[in-house]
Motif scaffolding. Sequence first.
Motif, PDB file in Angstrom:
ATOM      1  N   MET A   1      49.392 -24.054 -17.033  1.00 25.04           N
ATOM      2  CA  MET A   1      49.727 -22.748 -17.500  1.00 25.04           C
ATOM      3  C   MET A   1      51.125 -23.277 -18.460  1.00 25.04           C
ATOM      4  SD  MET A   1      50.197 -18.905 -16.581  1.00 25.04           S
ATOM      5  CE  MET A   1      50.489 -17.807 -17.843  1.00 25.04           C
ATOM      6  N   THR A   2      50.941 -22.829 -19.649  1.00 23.56           N
ATOM      7  CA  THR A   2      52.359 -23.126 -20.618  1.00 23.56           C
ATOM      8  C   THR A   2      53.312 -21.976 -20.593  1.00 23.56           C
ATOM      9  OG1 THR A   2      51.105 -24.631 -22.027  1.00 23.56           O
ATOM     10  CG2 THR A   2      53.157 -23.414 -23.022  1.00 23.56           C
ATOM     11  N   ALA A   3      54.572 -22.224 -20.434  1.00 22.86           N
ATOM     12  CA  ALA A   3      55.473 -20.992 -20.478  1.00 22.86           C
ATOM     13  C   ALA A   3      56.593 -21.345 -21.526  1.00 22.86           C
ATOM     14  CB  ALA A   3      56.075 -20.966 -18.977  1.00 22.86           C
ATOM     15  N   ARG A   4      56.983 -20.268 -22.166  1.00 24.43           N
ATOM     16  CA  ARG A   4      58.048 -20.456 -23.278  1.00 24.43           C
ATOM     17  C   ARG A   4      59.196 -19.983 -22.818  1.00 24.43           C
ATOM     18  NH1 ARG A   4      57.011 -17.888 -28.651  1.00 24.43           N
ATOM     19  NH2 ARG A   4      58.290 -19.548 -29.397  1.00 24.43           N
ATOM     20  N   VAL A   5      60.167 -20.848 -22.907  1.00 25.30           N
ATOM     21  CA  VAL A   5      61.490 -20.631 -22.437  1.00 25.30           C
ATOM     22  C   VAL A   5      62.640 -20.677 -23.514  1.00 25.30           C
ATOM     23  CG1 VAL A   5      63.424 -21.691 -20.648  1.00 25.30           C
ATOM     24  CG2 VAL A   5      60.892 -21.973 -20.219  1.00 25.30           C
ATOM     25  N   LEU A   6      63.592 -19.937 -23.442  1.00 27.02           N
ATOM     26  CA  LEU A   6      64.621 -19.577 -24.329  1.00 27.02           C
ATOM     27  C   LEU A   6      65.812 -20.325 -23.837  1.00 27.02           C
ATOM     28  CD1 LEU A   6      65.651 -19.275 -27.184  1.00 27.02           C
ATOM     29  CD2 LEU A   6      66.097 -16.619 -26.383  1.00 27.02           C
ATOM     30  N   GLN A   7      66.203 -21.153 -24.191  1.00 31.29           N
ATOM     31  CA  GLN A   7      67.414 -21.939 -23.597  1.00 31.29           C
ATOM     32  C   GLN A   7      68.789 -21.399 -24.582  1.00 31.29           C
ATOM     33  OE1 GLN A   7      67.587 -24.020 -21.024  1.00 31.29           O
ATOM     34  NE2 GLN A   7      65.406 -24.402 -21.009  1.00 31.29           N
ATOM     35  N   VAL A   8      69.598 -20.286 -23.847  1.00 24.96           N
ATOM     36  CA  VAL A   8      70.673 -19.893 -24.455  1.00 24.96           C
ATOM     37  C   VAL A   8      71.941 -20.458 -24.145  1.00 24.96           C
ATOM     38  CG1 VAL A   8      71.912 -17.721 -25.214  1.00 24.96           C
ATOM     39  CG2 VAL A   8      69.324 -17.594 -24.739  1.00 24.96           C
ATOM     40  N   ILE A   9      72.795 -20.799 -25.086  1.00 30.52           N
ATOM     41  CA  ILE A   9      74.247 -21.522 -24.736  1.00 30.52           C
ATOM     42  C   ILE A   9      75.218 -21.035 -25.668  1.00 30.52           C
ATOM     43  CG2 ILE A   9      73.594 -23.603 -26.194  1.00 30.52           C
ATOM     44  CD1 ILE A   9      74.784 -25.228 -24.233  1.00 30.52           C
ATOM     45  N   THR A  10      76.465 -21.082 -25.206  1.00 29.61           N
ATOM     46  CA  THR A  10      77.459 -20.665 -26.133  1.00 29.61           C
ATOM     47  C   THR A  10      77.771 -21.457 -27.382  1.00 29.61           C
ATOM     48  OG1 THR A  10      78.603 -19.889 -23.873  1.00 29.61           O
ATOM     49  CG2 THR A  10      80.027 -20.204 -25.940  1.00 29.61           C
ATOM     50  N   GLY A  11      77.650 -22.629 -27.437  1.00 30.91           N
ATOM     51  CA  GLY A  11      77.902 -23.625 -28.356  1.00 30.91           C
ATOM     52  C   GLY A  11      77.073 -24.909 -28.318  1.00 30.91           C
ATOM     53  N   LEU A  12      77.099 -25.597 -29.389  1.00 30.96           N
ATOM     54  CA  LEU A  12      76.444 -26.922 -29.315  1.00 30.96           C
ATOM     55  C   LEU A  12      77.306 -28.050 -29.893  1.00 30.96           C
ATOM     56  CD1 LEU A  12      72.900 -26.081 -30.099  1.00 30.96           C
ATOM     57  CD2 LEU A  12      73.472 -27.021 -28.094  1.00 30.96           C
ATOM     58  N   GLY A  13      78.608 -27.984 -29.729  1.00 29.78           N
ATOM     59  CA  GLY A  13      79.310 -29.270 -29.806  1.00 29.78           C
ATOM     60  C   GLY A  13      79.316 -30.068 -29.003  1.00 29.78           C
ATOM     61  N   ILE A  14      80.047 -31.173 -29.086  1.00 33.16           N
ATOM     62  CA  ILE A  14      79.716 -32.385 -28.098  1.00 33.16           C
ATOM     63  C   ILE A  14      80.311 -32.310 -26.819  1.00 33.16           C
ATOM     64  CG2 ILE A  14      80.213 -34.904 -27.514  1.00 33.16           C
ATOM     65  CD1 ILE A  14      79.376 -35.401 -30.533  1.00 33.16           C
ATOM     66  N   GLY A  15      79.723 -31.695 -25.734  1.00 36.38           N
ATOM     67  CA  GLY A  15      80.196 -31.394 -24.560  1.00 36.38           C
ATOM     68  C   GLY A  15      79.216 -31.679 -23.394  1.00 36.38           C
ATOM     69  N   GLY A  16      79.827 -31.709 -22.127  1.00 32.71           N
ATOM     70  CA  GLY A  16      78.991 -32.027 -21.137  1.00 32.71           C
ATOM     71  C   GLY A  16      77.805 -31.212 -20.679  1.00 32.71           C
ATOM     72  N   ALA A  17      78.118 -30.017 -20.970  1.00 29.33           N
ATOM     73  CA  ALA A  17      76.914 -28.890 -20.515  1.00 29.33           C
ATOM     74  C   ALA A  17      75.798 -29.114 -21.563  1.00 29.33           C
ATOM     75  CB  ALA A  17      77.410 -27.697 -20.623  1.00 29.33           C
ATOM     76  N   GLU A  18      76.381 -29.130 -23.147  1.00 33.84           N
ATOM     77  CA  GLU A  18      75.512 -29.250 -24.291  1.00 33.84           C
ATOM     78  C   GLU A  18      74.753 -30.726 -24.125  1.00 33.84           C
ATOM     79  OE1 GLU A  18      79.273 -27.352 -25.146  1.00 33.84           O
ATOM     80  OE2 GLU A  18      78.902 -28.840 -24.173  1.00 33.84           O
ATOM     81  N   GLN A  19      75.293 -31.706 -23.610  1.00 25.76           N
ATOM     82  CA  GLN A  19      74.589 -33.080 -23.541  1.00 25.76           C
ATOM     83  C   GLN A  19      73.359 -33.024 -22.705  1.00 25.76           C
ATOM     84  OE1 GLN A  19      74.827 -35.239 -26.131  1.00 25.76           O
ATOM     85  NE2 GLN A  19      76.738 -36.020 -26.435  1.00 25.76           N
ATOM     86  N   GLN A  20      73.717 -32.372 -21.312  1.00 21.34           N
ATOM     87  CA  GLN A  20      73.156 -32.368 -20.264  1.00 21.34           C
ATOM     88  C   GLN A  20      71.748 -31.368 -20.499  1.00 21.34           C
ATOM     89  OE1 GLN A  20      71.976 -33.106 -16.328  1.00 21.34           O
ATOM     90  NE2 GLN A  20      73.373 -34.008 -17.651  1.00 21.34           N
ATOM     91  N   LEU A  21      71.981 -30.317 -21.322  1.00 22.94           N
ATOM     92  CA  LEU A  21      71.053 -29.619 -21.859  1.00 22.94           C
ATOM     93  C   LEU A  21      69.865 -30.477 -22.553  1.00 22.94           C
ATOM     94  CD1 LEU A  21      69.385 -26.955 -22.171  1.00 22.94           C
ATOM     95  CD2 LEU A  21      70.784 -26.380 -24.187  1.00 22.94           C
ATOM     96  N   ARG A  22      70.407 -31.127 -23.794  1.00 25.83           N
ATOM     97  CA  ARG A  22      69.461 -31.880 -24.569  1.00 25.83           C
ATOM     98  C   ARG A  22      68.814 -33.001 -23.589  1.00 25.83           C
ATOM     99  NH1 ARG A  22      71.099 -36.373 -29.005  1.00 25.83           N
ATOM    100  NH2 ARG A  22      68.974 -36.957 -29.755  1.00 25.83           N
ATOM    101  N   LEU A  23      69.515 -33.539 -22.491  1.00 15.84           N
ATOM    102  CA  LEU A  23      68.694 -34.568 -21.785  1.00 15.84           C
ATOM    103  C   LEU A  23      67.766 -34.020 -20.763  1.00 15.84           C
ATOM    104  CD1 LEU A  23      68.829 -37.826 -21.132  1.00 15.84           C
ATOM    105  CD2 LEU A  23      70.600 -37.136 -19.414  1.00 15.84           C
ATOM    106  N   LEU A  24      68.087 -32.846 -20.352  1.00 14.68           N
ATOM    107  CA  LEU A  24      67.081 -32.267 -19.469  1.00 14.68           C
ATOM    108  C   LEU A  24      65.733 -31.815 -20.165  1.00 14.68           C
ATOM    109  CD1 LEU A  24      69.265 -29.670 -17.393  1.00 14.68           C
ATOM    110  CD2 LEU A  24      67.573 -31.529 -16.504  1.00 14.68           C
ATOM    111  N   LEU A  25      65.934 -31.422 -21.232  1.00 13.02           N
ATOM    112  CA  LEU A  25      64.757 -30.931 -22.232  1.00 13.02           C
ATOM    113  C   LEU A  25      63.912 -32.079 -22.568  1.00 13.02           C
ATOM    114  CD1 LEU A  25      65.971 -28.151 -24.611  1.00 13.02           C
ATOM    115  CD2 LEU A  25      65.405 -27.848 -22.407  1.00 13.02           C
ATOM    116  N   ARG A  26      64.669 -33.276 -22.504  1.00 12.41           N
ATOM    117  CA  ARG A  26      63.629 -34.507 -22.753  1.00 12.41           C
ATOM    118  C   ARG A  26      62.763 -34.839 -21.655  1.00 12.41           C
ATOM    119  NH1 ARG A  26      67.890 -38.676 -25.197  1.00 12.41           N
ATOM    120  NH2 ARG A  26      68.034 -38.022 -27.032  1.00 12.41           N
ATOM    121  N   HIS A  27      63.143 -34.146 -20.474  1.00 16.95           N
ATOM    122  CA  HIS A  27      62.503 -34.648 -19.052  1.00 16.95           C
ATOM    123  C   HIS A  27      61.890 -33.444 -18.559  1.00 16.95           C
ATOM    124  CE1 HIS A  27      65.254 -38.237 -19.773  1.00 16.95           C
ATOM    125  NE2 HIS A  27      64.397 -38.715 -18.990  1.00 16.95           N
TER     126      HIS A  27
END
Length: 389
Positions: A1-27
């Motif tokens: 079953m498909t679920a729609r998930v909204l990822q809410v983040i403070t900003g998307l400049g280059i930082g550890g949390a931001e890069q980690q979010l991108r990597l997680l979404l790939r996997h």
Amino acid sequence: MTARVLQVITGLGIGGAEQQLRLLLRHLPARYRCEVLTLTNPGPVAEGLRADGVPVSCLEMGGNRDLAALPRLVAHIRRGGYDLVHAHLYRACVYGRLAARLAGVPAVATEHSLGAREIEGRPLTRGVRALYLASERLGAATAAVSPTVAGRLGDWGVPPGRIRTVPNGIDARRFAFDPAARRRLRAELRLPDGVFTVAGVGRLVAGKRFDALVEAVAALPGAVLLLAGDGPERTALRAQAARLGAAERIRLLGAREDVPELLAAADLFVSASREEAFGLAVVEALAAGLPVLHGPCPAVDDLPGDHAPGARSLGECPAAGLTAALRTAAAAGPRRLPPPPAVAHYDIARSADLLAELYAHTLGGARPPRVPRPTRTRTPVPVERAARR
């Protein structure tokens, strides 16, 4: 079953949390269809996410106290028909969990940056802690990026049953040592053979103690520092290097996408931070086969000692013995080590699986009651349009 998930983040400049979010979404498993909403600053990571095929929008929030952003966020969640909201970083956690509750959608959050004395550079005042705990109760669970952070959340009063540990992860194959990349980047940076080269990676903020690293490298004749990252301390670090007569040997490279190549070009990696919630750059350096000197680093400290034999702790005050430690490392000469067990432990596929389990558990529970819709509000701006403003 498909679920729609909204990822809410403070900003998307280059930082550890931001890069980690991108990597997680790939996997993440394909059954979780994710979109990203950044409260502000649709920076370089936003473009990377879009290149990966992830829709990104910007709420254009004016600041921490822009309360008018809350109804816009609620409306965005409702209009998108999301099944789950996942918040990242302090401001997004506070606003995102409240908006999700008002929209009648369950929420989880990831705590990326809770230190012993500060969170994302904010001192841990009574007010900061109270607001965090009040918003935390509105979500279903909080994921900690390390057991150390999980312990800090518990010490704050978050019930243990609401805490899940979902460690940061890396794509180890991307950081595997490449001799050709080493030769190429050293030639590009005009680093002669035999020059002992130290690498540092991270946002240029006071808590990272890059000033101590600059001072230690400047005191080591002939050594070069490659420092990748940007932030408010950049001008001060450049002035410090000039004052120490080491402007040519302290290379402030700015934010870079080629960190694996940078690590290949280096002979030693140093993290002199006062404290870390995880220490992702240390794991990346270990994956590249580099010897590592580090201060407090949960990514290593939370594991058995034999999991990271190439990492040497500088103790609670990493700046104190840093110069002597650099001299010892330089005398030992360049060497490459096999990736230690810590690298496999922090494989991004494992982290994505743990996050998927948290999503499944949350979606299997009872949904919070829906509340009346607010009046119509302004739609968040697609990131490509926001960037042109």
